[in-house]
Design a protein around this motif. Sequence first.
Motif, PDB file in Angstrom:
ATOM      1  N   GLN A 168     -22.501 -19.718  46.109  1.00 46.44           N
ATOM      2  CA  GLN A 168     -23.436 -18.667  45.715  1.00 46.44           C
ATOM      3  C   GLN A 168     -23.522 -18.692  44.189  1.00 46.44           C
ATOM      4  OE1 GLN A 168     -22.284 -14.727  46.951  1.00 46.44           O
ATOM      5  NE2 GLN A 168     -24.352 -13.948  46.788  1.00 46.44           N
ATOM      6  N   ILE A 169     -24.692 -19.063  43.672  1.00 49.64           N
ATOM      7  CA  ILE A 169     -24.847 -19.284  42.231  1.00 49.64           C
ATOM      8  C   ILE A 169     -25.936 -18.390  41.653  1.00 49.64           C
ATOM      9  CG2 ILE A 169     -24.027 -21.667  42.360  1.00 49.64           C
ATOM     10  CD1 ILE A 169     -26.965 -22.574  42.140  1.00 49.64           C
ATOM     11  N   GLY A 170     -25.936 -18.262  40.339  1.00 51.89           N
ATOM     12  CA  GLY A 170     -26.951 -17.505  39.628  1.00 51.89           C
ATOM     13  C   GLY A 170     -28.109 -18.396  39.215  1.00 51.89           C
ATOM     14  N   GLY A 171     -29.186 -17.769  38.785  1.00 54.12           N
ATOM     15  CA  GLY A 171     -30.405 -18.503  38.484  1.00 54.12           C
ATOM     16  C   GLY A 171     -30.583 -18.969  37.057  1.00 54.12           C
ATOM     17  N   GLY A 172     -29.772 -18.523  36.126  1.00 55.27           N
ATOM     18  CA  GLY A 172     -29.937 -18.926  34.738  1.00 55.27           C
ATOM     19  C   GLY A 172     -30.782 -17.938  33.954  1.00 55.27           C
ATOM     20  N   ARG A 193     -32.241 -14.116  39.701  1.00 57.68           N
ATOM     21  CA  ARG A 193     -32.131 -14.314  41.150  1.00 57.68           C
ATOM     22  C   ARG A 193     -30.823 -15.008  41.480  1.00 57.68           C
ATOM     23  NH1 ARG A 193     -37.357 -14.271  44.508  1.00 57.68           N
ATOM     24  NH2 ARG A 193     -35.682 -14.097  45.983  1.00 57.68           N
ATOM     25  N   GLY A 194     -30.353 -14.790  42.674  1.00 58.12           N
ATOM     26  CA  GLY A 194     -29.176 -15.475  43.182  1.00 58.12           C
ATOM     27  C   GLY A 194     -29.596 -16.507  44.215  1.00 58.12           C
ATOM     28  N   TYR A 195     -28.754 -17.507  44.422  1.00 67.43           N
ATOM     29  CA  TYR A 195     -29.078 -18.619  45.325  1.00 67.43           C
ATOM     30  C   TYR A 195     -27.840 -19.079  46.079  1.00 67.43           C
ATOM     31  CZ  TYR A 195     -33.193 -18.841  42.403  1.00 67.43           C
ATOM     32  OH  TYR A 195     -34.344 -18.513  41.734  1.00 67.43           O
ATOM     33  N   PHE A 196     -28.096 -19.690  47.223  1.00 67.87           N
ATOM     34  CA  PHE A 196     -27.059 -20.426  47.941  1.00 67.87           C
ATOM     35  C   PHE A 196     -27.421 -21.896  47.887  1.00 67.87           C
ATOM     36  CE2 PHE A 196     -25.789 -16.358  49.565  1.00 67.87           C
ATOM     37  CZ  PHE A 196     -24.429 -16.514  49.784  1.00 67.87           C
TER      38      PHE A 196
END
Length: 185
Positions: free
Chosen positions: A115-119, A157-160
Amino acid sequence: IKPGWNLFSVPVYQNKGVCDPKSTQACIMIAMAQPKIKENTCGDLSLWHYDAANKDYVKGKLSDWELDWAPPGSIAYGPQFGYWVKSQKACKIVFEGNTESKTLEGADLQSGWNQIGGGADSLQGVELLGCRVTSGPWSYDNPQRKWVKAAAFENGRGYFLKVEQDCTLMMGARTTQPNSVRSKQ
């Protein structure tokens, strides 16, 4: 923040440094700390972050965001992470801090889902280097209540993202395909 589940990130940090008032040099940064919460109409919501190393979620509180330390086993706070939050109402959280355009650069990923962030900057048409991506990046569309394959990394935004093996994420040059995220090993 919209009512229901939201997947977000906070692509800012706060420098904590040591300054010599007699020096003309800038402060020496000794740590990158969580950004400060400037405005919060949501209250003290619970946050969840997927800990890829332990393959489980870790729960935290929004009020913990500004602590200078984190107890062992607690949620990791930082610009490279994504977070789940569930709200009963539409509300707003505003963070203040320093932006870093390459907040994903150098992120250590574990084999499997991350689970990562968008920058800090929206990134379109970039290559993800150093990691073999097997699925994603996926974002969550709150109004539609569904997963969406992301065409770009968006600020906040967050991402998988699923990777084949442990790796360090690097951003490559923009590709010839606009609005796309591609992976290269």
